[in-house]
Design a protein around this motif. Structure first.
Motif, PDB file in Angstrom:
ATOM      1  N   HIS A 131       0.827  -1.207   0.000  1.00 45.11           N
ATOM      2  CA  HIS A 131       0.000   0.000   0.000  1.00 45.11           C
ATOM      3  C   HIS A 131       0.861   1.257   0.000  1.00 45.11           C
ATOM      4  O   HIS A 131       2.041   1.235   0.376  1.00 45.11           O
ATOM      5  CB  HIS A 131      -0.922   0.012   1.221  1.00 45.11           C
TER       6      HIS A 131
ATOM      7  N   SER B 278      -3.282   0.453  13.552  1.00 43.92           N
ATOM      8  CA  SER B 278      -3.855   0.681  12.231  1.00 43.92           C
ATOM      9  C   SER B 278      -4.923  -0.344  11.921  1.00 43.92           C
ATOM     10  O   SER B 278      -5.057  -1.378  12.591  1.00 43.92           O
ATOM     11  CB  SER B 278      -2.760   0.622  11.165  1.00 43.92           C
TER      12      SER B 278
ATOM     13  N   PHE C  50      -2.318   8.660   9.427  1.00 40.60           N
ATOM     14  CA  PHE C  50      -2.047   8.322   8.037  1.00 40.60           C
ATOM     15  C   PHE C  50      -3.234   7.585   7.422  1.00 40.60           C
ATOM     16  O   PHE C  50      -4.033   6.955   8.124  1.00 40.60           O
ATOM     17  CB  PHE C  50      -0.770   7.477   7.919  1.00 40.60           C
TER      18      PHE C  50
ATOM     19  N   ASP D 217       0.866   5.275   1.473  1.00 41.23           N
ATOM     20  CA  ASP D 217       0.241   6.042   2.551  1.00 41.23           C
ATOM     21  C   ASP D 217       0.604   7.518   2.467  1.00 41.23           C
ATOM     22  O   ASP D 217       1.714   7.892   2.064  1.00 41.23           O
ATOM     23  CB  ASP D 217       0.707   5.531   3.928  1.00 41.23           C
TER      24      ASP D 217
ATOM     25  N   TYR E 104      -5.713   2.784   7.399  1.00 44.42           N
ATOM     26  CA  TYR E 104      -5.807   4.019   8.169  1.00 44.42           C
ATOM     27  C   TYR E 104      -5.236   3.738   9.553  1.00 44.42           C
ATOM     28  O   TYR E 104      -5.197   2.581  10.009  1.00 44.42           O
ATOM     29  CB  TYR E 104      -7.279   4.454   8.284  1.00 44.42           C
TER      30      TYR E 104
ATOM     31  N   GLY F 284      -4.109   5.272   3.583  1.00 44.63           N
ATOM     32  CA  GLY F 284      -3.469   4.706   2.414  1.00 44.63           C
ATOM     33  C   GLY F 284      -4.385   3.781   1.638  1.00 44.63           C
ATOM     34  O   GLY F 284      -5.468   3.396   2.112  1.00 44.63           O
TER      35      GLY F 284
END
Length: 386
Positions: free
Chosen positions: A96, A173, A122, A98, A154, A124
């Motif tokens: 991913h 996350s 963050f 971010d 996230y 992504g």
């Protein structure tokens, strides 16, 4: 007021505009990170077991760049194994990109503009792949293995600057993807989730830190203050020469000029003190910016030019002693700085016409003789009888 403005420049080195830095180049402030932790899969349908039944170890690797002290991006990998709705172990990989924003980038910055603490939310997007090789069947919802649906992630990360290029970090996350990621559930609907907790290290590569923008206001005030002092000193010198006194009650260059105005000869000086190379007048100090051999303000050079003229006219020895403040930097760094500062003043004196053989230079390394701390970042110049 002027005195306070002048002194403030010397407290802890240069002053900078708050929260203002110069953007880094393309090769600056890259980082690589490695983290390990735990991950729990919660799918749709929920299936068997609770959150704690589904915990598995996870590995996170990433590379990224901070474009400003607050804004950054990274490309990251996460993977190992997870337990699906039937508590069967399956393998997965998630790649991913971010976007990161450091909420505390302006707090507790060091001289390189790096904050000690970082709180970094963050978000992504990426592709997540279920690469398990075992066949999966579950009632009416049966799906092929090896699917790789779109996902978004996230979270929030916290990091602490250990020093140099190293940060200690941790993050919480989540990942959300389609319901059929674990091969159970409806396709085309979001509903499968990961909850992740991890910790590890981040290492900066390339140039580290930011160039801070110097606040010119204190230096303008300091220059004004020094010019006023020079003018006042000139008036005192004229007054001293008009009223020939028998004692020296001036400081700095004025005391030296006054003693010279009395036409003391070399013999007179040596008769007043049996020690060789006695001092004429009092020391004159030149102050430097932190971690450099650059003067805090070049208006100080007006003093050095006058010293050079007196040294040439009276044929006296110029003693130079460099120093650094022991409160900052290592012993080796302070030794190097004190030598460089003495050499800098010595080269200027030679440039102004002083014979190299009449200059004696030495260095003290780090000292703590003066307050504030910045006053120890100096080179002392004093004239001695031959």
């Amino acid at each position: 007021m002027a005195t306070e403005a002048c002194a403030s420049v010397y407290d802890d080195g240069p002053t900078y505009l708050k929260n203002v830095t110069v953007s880094s180049g393309w090769t600056s402030n890259w980082f690589v990170e490695a983290k390990g932790g735990a991950s729990a899969f919660i799918g749709q349908p929920v299936g068997c077991g609770d959150l704690f039944d589904r915990i598995e170890p996870t590995l996170q690797l990433g590379i990224g760049k901070w474009f400003t002290p607050a804004v950054g991006g990274r490309i990251a990998y996460q993977g190992l194994e997870f337990k699906n709705a039937e508590l069967r172990k399956m393998k997965y990989q998630y790649v991913h990109a971010d976007f990161m924003y450091n909420l505390t980038s302006s707090l507790s910055q060091d001289e390189n503009g790096i904050s000690r603490w970082g709180i970094v939310p963050f978000v992504g997007v990426g592709m997540i792949r279920n690469s398990s090789g075992e066949p999966m069947e579950s009632g009416e919802n049966v799906h092929a293995q090896g699917n790789h649906p779109f996902a978004f992630n996230y979270g929030i990360a916290a990091r602490y600057h250990l020093g140099g290029r190293v940060h200690l970090g941790g993050e919480v996350s989540g990942i959300t993807t389609l319901q059929n990621f674990d091969c159970i559930g409806k396709s085309g609907h979001f509903g499968d989730n990961f909850l992740n907790v991890s910790a590890g290290l981040s290492i900066t590569i390339g140039k580290n830190g930011w160039k801070k923008v110097i606040d010119a206001a204190p230096y303008i005030e300091q220059n004004k203050y020094l010019m006023e002092r020079i003018e006042a000193s000139k008036k005192e010198l004229v007054s001293a020469n008009n009223h020939v006194k028998e004692k020296n009650d001036y400081s700095g260059l004025n005391s030296l000029k006054y003693r010279m105005s009395l036409n003391q000869t070399e013999d007179n000086l040596q008769q007043s003190d049996s020690t060789a190379n006695i001092a004429i007048g009092v020391p004159v100090y030149f102050y430097f910016k932190i971690n450099t051999a650059k003067l805090v303000n070049k208006t100080q050079l007006s003093n050095l030019k006058e010293i050079a003229e007196i040294a040439k006219e009276k044929n006296v020895i110029v003693k130079i002693t460099g120093a650094a403040d022991s409160a900052t930097g290592s012993v080796q760094t302070n030794r190097r700085l004190s030598i460089e500062r003495a050499k800098y003043i010595g080269r200027l004196l030679i440039k102004y016409g002083v014979d190299k053989s009449m200059i004696k230079a030495s260095s003290l390394g780090g000292i703590d003789d003066f307050s504030p701390i910045a006053a120890n970042r100096n080179t002392c110049v004093i004239l001695l009888s031959p």
